[in-house]
Design a protein around this motif. Structure first.
Motif, PDB file in Angstrom:
ATOM      1  N   GLU A 116       0.853  -1.183   0.000  1.00  0.00           N
ATOM      2  CA  GLU A 116       0.000   0.000   0.000  1.00  0.00           C
ATOM      3  C   GLU A 116       0.886   1.228   0.000  1.00  0.00           C
ATOM      4  O   GLU A 116       1.747   1.380   0.871  1.00  0.00           O
ATOM      5  N   CYS A 117       0.680   2.087  -0.964  1.00  0.00           N
ATOM      6  CA  CYS A 117       1.397   3.359  -1.048  1.00  0.00           C
ATOM      7  C   CYS A 117       0.572   4.408  -0.307  1.00  0.00           C
ATOM      8  O   CYS A 117      -0.531   4.754  -0.735  1.00  0.00           O
ATOM      9  N   THR A 118       1.090   4.898   0.815  1.00  0.00           N
ATOM     10  CA  THR A 118       0.347   5.876   1.605  1.00  0.00           C
ATOM     11  C   THR A 118       0.429   7.261   0.973  1.00  0.00           C
ATOM     12  O   THR A 118       1.423   7.592   0.320  1.00  0.00           O
ATOM     13  N   PRO A 119      -0.596   8.089   1.152  1.00  0.00           N
ATOM     14  CA  PRO A 119      -0.590   9.437   0.569  1.00  0.00           C
ATOM     15  C   PRO A 119       0.293  10.387   1.383  1.00  0.00           C
ATOM     16  O   PRO A 119       0.805  10.029   2.446  1.00  0.00           O
ATOM     17  N   TYR A 120       0.485  11.570   0.864  1.00  0.00           N
ATOM     18  CA  TYR A 120       1.156  12.642   1.613  1.00  0.00           C
ATOM     19  C   TYR A 120       0.253  13.865   1.613  1.00  0.00           C
ATOM     20  O   TYR A 120      -0.244  14.250   0.557  1.00  0.00           O
ATOM     21  N   PRO A 121      -0.004  14.481   2.778  1.00  0.00           N
ATOM     22  CA  PRO A 121       0.466  14.049   4.100  1.00  0.00           C
ATOM     23  C   PRO A 121      -0.297  12.830   4.587  1.00  0.00           C
ATOM     24  O   PRO A 121      -1.405  12.554   4.133  1.00  0.00           O
ATOM     25  N   CYS A 122       0.296  12.129   5.545  1.00  0.00           N
ATOM     26  CA  CYS A 122      -0.283  10.901   6.055  1.00  0.00           C
ATOM     27  C   CYS A 122      -0.141  10.874   7.574  1.00  0.00           C
ATOM     28  O   CYS A 122       0.962  11.079   8.098  1.00  0.00           O
ATOM     29  N   ASP A 123      -1.228  10.612   8.268  1.00  0.00           N
ATOM     30  CA  ASP A 123      -1.230  10.494   9.722  1.00  0.00           C
ATOM     31  C   ASP A 123      -0.288   9.359  10.169  1.00  0.00           C
ATOM     32  O   ASP A 123      -0.249   8.300   9.545  1.00  0.00           O
ATOM     33  N   TYR A 124       0.462   9.589  11.246  1.00  0.00           N
ATOM     34  CA  TYR A 124       1.454   8.616  11.706  1.00  0.00           C
ATOM     35  C   TYR A 124       0.831   7.252  11.980  1.00  0.00           C
ATOM     36  O   TYR A 124       1.372   6.222  11.566  1.00  0.00           O
ATOM     37  N   GLN A 125      -0.306   7.231  12.665  1.00  0.00           N
ATOM     38  CA  GLN A 125      -0.921   5.951  13.021  1.00  0.00           C
ATOM     39  C   GLN A 125      -1.382   5.187  11.787  1.00  0.00           C
ATOM     40  O   GLN A 125      -1.242   3.969  11.704  1.00  0.00           O
ATOM     41  N   TYR A 126      -1.915   5.935  10.807  1.00  0.00           N
ATOM     42  CA  TYR A 126      -2.313   5.269   9.557  1.00  0.00           C
ATOM     43  C   TYR A 126      -1.081   4.707   8.857  1.00  0.00           C
ATOM     44  O   TYR A 126      -1.085   3.563   8.371  1.00  0.00           O
ATOM     45  N   LEU A 176      11.889 -11.122  -7.502  1.00  0.00           N
ATOM     46  CA  LEU A 176      10.921 -10.351  -6.728  1.00  0.00           C
ATOM     47  C   LEU A 176      11.625  -9.333  -5.838  1.00  0.00           C
ATOM     48  O   LEU A 176      12.513  -9.692  -5.069  1.00  0.00           O
ATOM     49  N   PHE A 177      11.219  -8.052  -5.971  1.00  0.00           N
ATOM     50  CA  PHE A 177      11.737  -6.989  -5.106  1.00  0.00           C
ATOM     51  C   PHE A 177      10.670  -6.599  -4.075  1.00  0.00           C
ATOM     52  O   PHE A 177       9.545  -6.274  -4.455  1.00  0.00           O
ATOM     53  N   PRO A 178      10.986  -6.610  -2.779  1.00  0.00           N
ATOM     54  CA  PRO A 178      10.106  -6.009  -1.773  1.00  0.00           C
ATOM     55  C   PRO A 178      10.179  -4.484  -1.842  1.00  0.00           C
ATOM     56  O   PRO A 178      11.092  -3.926  -2.466  1.00  0.00           O
ATOM     57  N   ILE A 179       9.230  -3.815  -1.167  1.00  0.00           N
ATOM     58  CA  ILE A 179       9.155  -2.354  -1.207  1.00  0.00           C
ATOM     59  C   ILE A 179       9.129  -1.779   0.204  1.00  0.00           C
ATOM     60  O   ILE A 179       8.265  -2.130   1.009  1.00  0.00           O
ATOM     61  N   VAL A 180      10.063  -0.888   0.491  1.00  0.00           N
ATOM     62  CA  VAL A 180      10.095  -0.163   1.764  1.00  0.00           C
ATOM     63  C   VAL A 180       9.024   0.921   1.740  1.00  0.00           C
ATOM     64  O   VAL A 180       8.934   1.698   0.784  1.00  0.00           O
ATOM     65  N   GLN A 181       8.222   0.997   2.804  1.00  0.00           N
ATOM     66  CA  GLN A 181       7.253   2.075   2.959  1.00  0.00           C
ATOM     67  C   GLN A 181       7.509   2.795   4.290  1.00  0.00           C
ATOM     68  O   GLN A 181       8.556   2.623   4.882  1.00  0.00           O
ATOM     69  N   GLY A 182       6.543   3.621   4.749  1.00  0.00           N
ATOM     70  CA  GLY A 182       6.722   4.325   6.018  1.00  0.00           C
ATOM     71  C   GLY A 182       6.530   5.815   5.945  1.00  0.00           C
ATOM     72  O   GLY A 182       6.876   6.526   6.896  1.00  0.00           O
ATOM     73  N   SER A 183       6.003   6.298   4.812  1.00  0.00           N
ATOM     74  CA  SER A 183       5.743   7.731   4.637  1.00  0.00           C
ATOM     75  C   SER A 183       7.014   8.537   4.917  1.00  0.00           C
ATOM     76  O   SER A 183       8.094   8.143   4.482  1.00  0.00           O
ATOM     77  N   VAL A 184       6.901   9.662   5.636  1.00  0.00           N
ATOM     78  CA  VAL A 184       8.068  10.510   5.911  1.00  0.00           C
ATOM     79  C   VAL A 184       8.478  10.414   7.377  1.00  0.00           C
ATOM     80  O   VAL A 184       9.083  11.331   7.923  1.00  0.00           O
TER      81      VAL A 184
END
Length: 376
Positions: free
Chosen positions: A147-157, A189-197
């Motif tokens: 899941e690609c989170t939007p910006y801005p994105c709430d920390y808990q989400y 197969l490549f994994p993807i790092v997420q975590g917003s900012v």
């Protein structure tokens, strides 16, 4: 897939290497033209090979799944055969496209339900069926479903989304490892790092992704509206953690300056629609800065489109002519401008590679970033 690290810059984290795939070798750092629906818009495959010298292109799982559909692609023998492309190919997982369909999708633990932008029909993407879909498409490098989170994105989400992306990655790996490629060559197969900012989330994600020990790793969820400084900060956090002996792919990035700054942070692979999308709107990237060819100042400028370029159409046609084509919305204008921008992007990463190898990258990069954002 095999990655060989060939040179490192002494004053930054920039590196030069080679990625060996079943369809050929990719020299890094590299930019991958985006071929969303089995075509790089306005550019023919023979031009990608002969004029732009693209080493790898990107296809989009979401769009290809909907049209022409998996049955057609499989009957053709995979996307390489369908589009007559014999060089390496990468497919994204469709996660970003689904993320962008905010009004017509629902995200659950099972996967994502969404409605087609074409006809409104309802579909479900899961980590498992996205692996199956990318097996059918047949790219050399395929991406995990995230899941690609939007910006801005709430920390808990962002935290909840990240944890789910990691659970999805386990399901992707299990499915991928329990299935075989369909066309007689290996896929990776490549994994993807997420975590917003959020620094702690990016660190957690990079550590988790690295623990899966796949042949390469990607960084997603950047270049979605955050300031460039935030992008660079998060990229630096992640490249501190991801293993140095595996390629790092920063997804969806970006401007020429973005490429150089992220190469300096240790990124090896990039893709972005910017060079072709901006080209169709008359924005040209050059060694001296940015040209908006629609501007009045180019109306009677009969100098070559780019005298510094070794691309034939850049020397064959004038700025005035290209302006006329773009203003008239002629298809040839989109073709010439797209060829120009892609050629420039490939030239830029090729220069970066040469400078890394000969030990002059850092100073060259600093001088180039002062020029590339100038408006001419």
């Amino acid at each position: 897939m095999k990655f060989t690290l060939q040179a490192k810059d002494k004053l930054s984290r920039a590196r030069a290497g080679e990625i060996e795939t079943a369809h050929g070798t990719i020299k890094t750092p590299i930019f991958m033209p985006v071929g969303t629906a089995g075509t790089v818009k306005a550019v023919h495959q023979h031009e990608l090979v002969n004029d732009i010298q693209a080493q790898i292109i990107l296809g989009n799982t979401y769009h290809l799944y909907l049209r022409p559909g998996l049955d057609v692609i499989q009957k053709a023998g995979g996307l390489h055969q369908f589009i007559n492309w014999d060089r390496p190919m990468l497919t994204d997982s469709g996660g970003y496209q689904v993320y962008s369909l905010t009004e017509v999708r629902k995200i659950k633990e099972e996967g994502v339900t969404f409605r087609s932008h074409i006809d409104g029909s309802k579909h479900l993407f899961t980590p498992e069926n996205v692996m199956d879909t990318q097996r059918i498409i047949g790219a050399d490098i395929i991406m995990a479903f995230d899941e690609c989170t939007p910006y801005p994105c709430d920390y808990q989400y962002a935290r909840r989304s990240l944890d789910m992306t990691h659970r999805w990655l386990k399901r992707c790996c299990d499915r991928f490892d329990s299935t075989e490629p369909l066309y007689g060559y290996d896929q990776t197969l490549f994994p993807i790092v997420q975590g917003s900012v959020y620094k702690d989330l990016r660190e957690k994600s990079a550590e988790t992704i690295a623990s899966f020990n796949r042949e390469g790793n990607a960084i997603g969820g950047l270049s979605v509206g955050e300031p460039a400084e935030e992008m660079y900060a998060m990229t630096e956090v992640v490249t501190n953690i991801l293993p140095v002996d595996k390629p790092r792919y920063l997804m969806g990035v970006g401007t020429p300056v973005n490429l150089l700054e992220n190469i300096a942070l240790g990124i090896d692979m990039f893709d972005c629609v910017m060079p072709t999308r901006n080209a169709r709107n008359g924005m040209l990237f050059t060694q001296k800065g940015i040209i908006n060819i629609k501007n009045e100042k180019w109306k009677d400028d009969f100098s070559p489109i780019d005298p510094d370029s070794d691309l034939l159409v850049d020397r064959l046609h004038t700025k005035a002519y290209l302006r006329h084509l773009i203003k008239s919305q002629e298809i040839l204008g989109a073709q010439i401008a797209s060829l120009h921008n892609l050629h420039f992007y490939l030239w830029l990463v090729g220069q970066a590679r040469e400078k890394i190898i000969d030990g002059t990258f850092y100073d060259w990069k600093n001088s180039m970033v002062k020029i590339l954002d100038q408006r001419l």
